[in-house]
Motif scaffolding. Sequence first.
Motif, PDB file in Angstrom:
ATOM      1  N   ARG A   1       0.808  -1.212   0.000  1.00 26.80           N
ATOM      2  CA  ARG A   1       0.000   0.000   0.000  1.00 26.80           C
ATOM      3  C   ARG A   1       0.842   1.262   0.000  1.00 26.80           C
ATOM      4  O   ARG A   1       0.536   2.221  -0.729  1.00 26.80           O
ATOM      5  N   ASP A   2       1.900   1.278   0.818  1.00 28.57           N
ATOM      6  CA  ASP A   2       2.638   2.520   1.020  1.00 28.57           C
ATOM      7  C   ASP A   2       3.947   2.598   0.241  1.00 28.57           C
ATOM      8  O   ASP A   2       4.406   3.694  -0.081  1.00 28.57           O
ATOM      9  N   PHE A   3       4.555   1.452  -0.054  1.00 30.31           N
ATOM     10  CA  PHE A   3       5.818   1.468  -0.795  1.00 30.31           C
ATOM     11  C   PHE A   3       5.645   1.065  -2.255  1.00 30.31           C
ATOM     12  O   PHE A   3       6.603   1.083  -3.017  1.00 30.31           O
ATOM     13  N   GLY A   4       4.420   0.667  -2.635  1.00 35.56           N
ATOM     14  CA  GLY A   4       4.151   0.382  -4.044  1.00 35.56           C
ATOM     15  C   GLY A   4       4.737  -0.913  -4.559  1.00 35.56           C
ATOM     16  O   GLY A   4       4.936  -1.057  -5.765  1.00 35.56           O
ATOM     17  N   LEU A   5       5.014  -1.878  -3.670  1.00 35.40           N
ATOM     18  CA  LEU A   5       5.576  -3.164  -4.085  1.00 35.40           C
ATOM     19  C   LEU A   5       4.450  -4.187  -4.154  1.00 35.40           C
ATOM     20  O   LEU A   5       3.878  -4.562  -3.139  1.00 35.40           O
TER      21      LEU A   5
ATOM     22  N   GLU B   1       1.821   9.834  -1.069  1.00 36.26           N
ATOM     23  CA  GLU B   1       1.494   9.823  -2.498  1.00 36.26           C
ATOM     24  C   GLU B   1       1.218   8.394  -2.981  1.00 36.26           C
ATOM     25  O   GLU B   1       0.279   8.143  -3.742  1.00 36.26           O
ATOM     26  N   ASN B   2       2.034   7.442  -2.525  1.00 34.22           N
ATOM     27  CA  ASN B   2       1.797   6.036  -2.894  1.00 34.22           C
ATOM     28  C   ASN B   2       0.447   5.558  -2.381  1.00 34.22           C
ATOM     29  O   ASN B   2      -0.289   4.872  -3.101  1.00 34.22           O
ATOM     30  N   ARG B   3       0.112   5.912  -1.151  1.00 38.63           N
ATOM     31  CA  ARG B   3      -1.173   5.499  -0.591  1.00 38.63           C
ATOM     32  C   ARG B   3      -2.333   6.116  -1.371  1.00 38.63           C
ATOM     33  O   ARG B   3      -3.355   5.471  -1.601  1.00 38.63           O
ATOM     34  N   ARG B   4      -2.162   7.375  -1.765  1.00 36.25           N
ATOM     35  CA  ARG B   4      -3.212   8.033  -2.565  1.00 36.25           C
ATOM     36  C   ARG B   4      -3.420   7.303  -3.887  1.00 36.25           C
ATOM     37  O   ARG B   4      -4.565   7.065  -4.311  1.00 36.25           O
ATOM     38  N   LYS B   5      -2.330   6.915  -4.534  1.00 42.78           N
ATOM     39  CA  LYS B   5      -2.436   6.224  -5.811  1.00 42.78           C
ATOM     40  C   LYS B   5      -3.054   4.843  -5.666  1.00 42.78           C
ATOM     41  O   LYS B   5      -3.756   4.361  -6.563  1.00 42.78           O
ATOM     42  N   ASN B   6      -2.784   4.187  -4.529  1.00 42.24           N
ATOM     43  CA  ASN B   6      -3.267   2.820  -4.321  1.00 42.24           C
ATOM     44  C   ASN B   6      -4.615   2.749  -3.631  1.00 42.24           C
ATOM     45  O   ASN B   6      -5.130   1.667  -3.361  1.00 42.24           O
ATOM     46  N   ALA B   7      -5.192   3.907  -3.312  1.00 42.42           N
ATOM     47  CA  ALA B   7      -6.473   3.927  -2.603  1.00 42.42           C
ATOM     48  C   ALA B   7      -7.568   3.309  -3.459  1.00 42.42           C
ATOM     49  O   ALA B   7      -7.634   3.533  -4.670  1.00 42.42           O
TER      50      ALA B   7
END
Length: 323
Positions: free
Chosen positions: A185-189, A317-323
Amino acid sequence: MLVLTQGDPASIAPEITAAVWQKLRQNGPAFVYVGDPSLLERRVPVQTVRYLSAGADIFSHALPVIPLHLATPPAPGEPDRRNAASVLESIRLAVELTLSGEASAMITNPISKEVVQGAGFHHPGHTGYLAELCQTPGNEIMLLAGPSLKVVPITVHVALREAISQLSSDLIIRTARTVAAGMQRDFGLSNPRMAFAGLNPHAGEHGLMGREEQEIILPALHTLRQEGYNVSGPLPPDTMFTPDARAKYDVALCMYHDQGLIPLKTLDMAEGVNVTLGLPIIRTSPDHGTAFDIAGQNKADPRSLEAAIRMAAALAENRRKNA
C-alpha cells in the motif's frame, strides 16, 4: 500537507526542525509544526496558523506553527517533566489531524519516555501510544528504512531473554501479513520479497545450535508460503546483510531488536527512518533519540528528520495512488 510534532523541547528537536525547514522551504515537502513557537523563533521566522491548510502559502518564507504552550521554558539538554503535557498534546493533535485527512501524514520528533511517563504515557515506546490514539492497539509494526536496507524487528523493546520467550509462529505470521500489506500500500511493491533471519547462529545449523528455526520459524514460513507470500529463510543472520544478500529481498524480518537495528544503523544511520505500519495513518520519524547530550549546541545532524519528512510525503502519495 504534512504535520510535524514538537518532540521534547529540551532535546535536539527544535534545532533539527529549524535546519530542515531551511533545507526544504523552497521546494518542500511542506509541513506544519505543532508545538510552542518560542522553541523556533530564535532560529527561523515562524507564523502561527489555526488551520493546516494555511501552511502551504506560508512555508516558503516562514515555518507555519499550530501553537501549543510549554509549562516552563526549557533548558537544552535538561529534560523537564513539567513540559510532558505539551509533548503528548502535540502527538495527539497530529494524530487527530492525520486521521481526519487534513494532514496526509505525520512525522514525530523524538521524545523522552522517562519525561512523559508521569503524564499518562504508559507504553514501551512512541509507537504504542500512536496505536492507542488510532484505536488500533496491537496492530502496530516498526519498520526501519534507509537507502540500503529495510528491517522489521518481530520482537521490539524487551530484554533479549523476553524476546526469545515472546517469539512464536503466530507472531511471525501476523507481523509478516502487516508488513506485506504496508509494503504494497505505502511502498508500491505488488509482491514484496520478505527475508527472515534465523534466531540462532547459522540459523540453528539444522538444530545443532538451537531448535527455534525448526519449531517456530519454519512452520510460520510454510504457512506464509501457502498464503501466497514471497518469503525466504530462515537465513543465517551473520551473512544476510551483505550487499549481495540484500539485493535478493525488499525487507528483512528479524527475530529481535538489535538483530535488525545494528545493520540498519551501521549502513544508514544518518538517513534512517522509522515507519509505523499497521496504523490507519502514515507516521514516520527520524531514527534517533533526543540526544540531550548535544542539545542546543548546533551539533545535531538533521538528515534523518529530513529523510523522514521526504519519506512521509512519498508514502502519502503512494497510498493516494493505491487507494
